[in-house]
Design a protein around this motif. Structure first.
Motif: not given
Ligand code: BGC
Length: 728
Positions: A570-574, A584-585, A657, A660-661
């Protein structure tokens, strides 16, 4: 097996020069096409030829019997040769390309295929195959995706183990089995820009979680050999990468077998820019852990001197030679250097009816139905079909690796396959140039007119399009994943006729199929289907078999989207919408998701899924080494359509969570269930601690507490989910 004492005696008797030759693999073919050794060397033998440990690409029972006989006479210690070649998806009976084997989602079938391939190869004198390829692939520009089972570490691991078991059976000394060499260690599939041989940059976290599992699985299945990749991994070519070949391979993965370089890869350390000359290349690659040098000759030319100068220890040379003698001994070659080579058995086994029948089944299981509007498929009795396109009458149905030993002349064409099932095909047009990959090309008015005329007199058009074998495989990278432009032009013209179009795609990779799908009523992705291609495809078109293949690589919308894979982080800005959103991604100009996701494939029927049921949503794990399930996840699947069909029920997990991501989804199980119309079944997946663990740098495989999501559905985009909390 003669045992360690015998091998030790041999080792003591061998000179250093003979040992260097034992570590060398010669190419069976001279540059002028004549066979090295037999026509030249064994008559005018050289020290290297007489003492070489193995030959590459030199097979056929009669040739091997003669070559081995001459070698045994000439070799001072009567050490037999190993004959190695690329048996990748069949020997003479060629099965679908490996990507197509992947889309069967049927490791048991892969095992059976590998055992058939081993039998056909063994009777031709082959001892070792350079298969399976364990490379994870995320970039369809790379031509070698045709040799991989796809983008998923879990699925790839099941397949590499299945291939290995199929080749090696209950033991490589047993009749009709050969040794397996897993390749290309490691990360070769991540070549920058999808360009073959290019560099790869992979951190430990991804290396261990994504790229190594399929190797580890082949090793655990007993794979006897391993080949490093051509690529430089994090700046260090795999061929001389000590961390990779010692710390990771020998220490972490506990590999005990032989490491063989890729073809001329040791020479290539000079242009890679890590060695000044061949002597340094020999030293660095040998020290790093290469036992056999394939085709180039730096070991033979330099190892003696390197031992004399103290740069390399004789103990290390002996350990490498001992590994090769051990493999020969395990295969029983000291007792019978010819093993299964037998011209009579070749006649009996090659392309025999049972092997062809299995190949035909594999084609029908591997083709993926991408679209089928208004149930245009299966074809109905009495329908008049116009079979058109460059692959309608073509035997070019085998990818480049299948052609190493297989032959196009043995292929059943699509027209022959349909004719055999009494499908009436009006004469069609098939002379289109498959190799045309330029955007601009001369169109051929006569061919177009012929195609349109055929279309005019039919009920449905079956259009066979695709890539030429030379457009994928090694050195087959492409910067654009479109079909050759003249084929698209043909499709566009035919779509104006208003006749229903069923497009069959033959290809070594995912292609850009948006326009093809828009202009066709049905699309069947058949990969390179191999010897029984025409029959297996006809089985699906006529409904004799129901399609069940599922994608194992995501299909992009544009080439600019690759690398594209479902199990990304995932990204921090899905962006959870299907539109562009600022900051956003994603992309400004295109939806970032695939056109067809991993796991996707239609059947001739429909399936309904119940919500995901969990045996508990609060899980406590007291022993993370236990193989006992922590919980069970299940669904009820019902065939709601009118045909019998096979559904591939897929289980994906998400660790919400972690330290690591973690990937947005990870395939962790699947079941293929065949259901009659109206029938339902409960599919249950046990979830063990092992399925939840992942590799954390510095800590190894780790189970972490927290929330997990469980998705069960028919592809990687299913929204059917539930969740549980794990306490440890
Ligand atoms: C390929 C290997 C193959 C070897 C022997 C190389 O070019 O990279 O996959 O096994 O040739 O044919």
């Amino acid at each position: 097996m003669l045992g360690q004492t015998y091998r030790k005696q041999l080792l003591e008797q061998m000179t250093l020069r003979e040992k260097a030759a034992e570590l060398s693999q010669l190419w069976g073919e001279n540059p002028d096409g004549t066979l090295m050794g037999l026509r030249h060397g064994f008559q005018k033998s050289t020290h290297l030829m007489d003492h070489a440990g193995s030959f590459l690409g030199f097979n056929g029972a009669e040739l091997v019997l003669e070559a081995q006989r001459l070698h045994m006479e000439a070799n001072t210690h009567h050490i037999p040769l190993l004959f190695m070649t690329d048996v990748i998806h069949g020997y003479k009976t060629i099965f679908p390309s490996v990507l197509g084997i992947g889309t069967t989602w049927d490791p048991a079938l892969a095992e059976e295929m590998a055992s058939v391939a081993a039998a056909e190869a063994a009777v031709s004198g082959v001892h070792v195959t350079f298969s399976p390829m364990a490379d994870l692939v995320r970039d369809a520009r790379w031509g070698r995706v045709t040799e991989s089972t796809g983008e998923d570490p879990y699925l790839n691991s099941l397949f590499t183990a299945a291939f290995t078991r199929g080749y090696q059976g209950d033991g490589i000394d047993k009749p009709l089995h050969i040794a397996s060499c897993v390749k290309h260690f490691a990360g070769y599939g991540a070549a920058e820009g999808g360009r073959d041989y290019d560099s790869t940059q992979i951190g430990d976290y991804s290396l261990y979680n994504d790229y190594l599992p399929a190797f580890s699985s082949a090793i655990d299945a007993g794979c006897e050999l391993l080949m490093p990749g051509f690529n430089a991994l994090n700046g260090m070519p795999c061929t001389c990468n000590r961390t990779l070949l010692q710390d990771i391979l020998r220490d972490d993965l506990q590999f005990k077998g032989i490491v063989i370089s890729d073809c001329t890869a040791i020479w290539e350390l000079v242009p890679h820019g890590v060695c000044a000359d061949n002597a340094e290349a020999a030293k660095r690659s040998f020290e790093a852990g290469i036992d056999i040098e394939m085709v180039s000759s730096t070991f033979y030319e330099n190892l003696e001197k390197l031992v004399e100068s103290g740069d390399i220890s004789i103990e290390q040379i002996d350990a490498a030679v001992e590994r090769i003698l051990l493999l020969k001994d395990k295969m029983g070659l000291f007792e019978n250097p010819y093993k299964d080579a037998d011209p009579e058995k070749e006649k009996e086994l090659h392309l025999c009816a049972a092997h062809r029948a299995l190949a035909r089944k594999a084609v029908a299981e591997s083709a993926v139905l991408l679209k089928n509007d208004h149930q245009v498929l299966p074809l109905q009795e009495g329908e008049k079909i116009a079979l058109i396109g460059p692959l309608s009458d073509s035997r070019e149905l085998i990818d480049v690796w299948g052609l190493v030993n297989g032959e196009e002349k043995d292929c059943v064409t699509i027209r022959e396959g349909l004719a055999d099932q009494d499908i009436l095909c009006v004469p069609g047009c098939h002379q289109w140039n498959l190799r045309e990959i330029d955007a601009v090309h001369p169109s051929d008015d006569a061919l177009m007119a012929e195609a349109l005329q055929a279309a005019a007199s039919c009920d449905k058009i079956v259009l066979a399009l695709g890539e030429h074998p030379a457009m994928s495989s090694e050195a087959g990278s492409r910067s654009d994943l479109s079909l050759p432009a003249n084929q698209l032009e043909l499709l566009r013209a035919l779509s104006c006729t208003g006749k229903p179009i069923i497009t069959i795609l033959i290809s070594g990779r995912p292609l850009l199929v948006k326009e093809i799908a828009d202009l066709s009523d049905a699309v069947l992705m058949a990969w390179f289907p191999g010897t029984e291609g025409g029959n297996g495809i006809a089985d699906l078109l006529t409904g004799r078999c129901s399609p069940s293949g599922r994608l194992t690589m995501s299909f992009p919308r544009t080439t600019g989207q690759v690398p594209i894979y479902y199990n990304h982080l995932p990204t921090g800005r899905p962006n959870d919408t299907d539109k562009y959103e600022s900051f956003k991604n994603g992309y400004i100009d295109i939806y970032p998701g695939p056109l067809y996701p991993f796991g996707y494939g239609l059947t001739y029927t429909e399936f309904d899924y119940s919500p995901v049921r969990l045996s508990t949503d609060q899980v406590i794990c007291q022993d993370d080494t236990s193989a006992e399930p922590l919980l069970e996840a299940s669904v009820t699947v019902t065939n709601t359509g009118t045909h019998e069909g096979t559904e591939t029920v897929q289980l994906y997990l998400q660790d919400v969570a972690g330290t690591y991501s973690r990937p947005v989804r990870m395939l962790k199980g699947f079941r293929k269930v065949m259901l009659a119309p109206g029938e339902n079944t409960v599919v249950t997946f046990p979830i063990t601690a092992d399925l939840l663990k992942y590799y954390i740098p510095g800590r190894g495989l780790t189970l972490e507490a927290g929330l997990f999501r469980v998705f069960i559905g028919s592809d990687a985009e299913t929204s059917n989910k539930n969740e549980f909390t794990l306490t440890i």
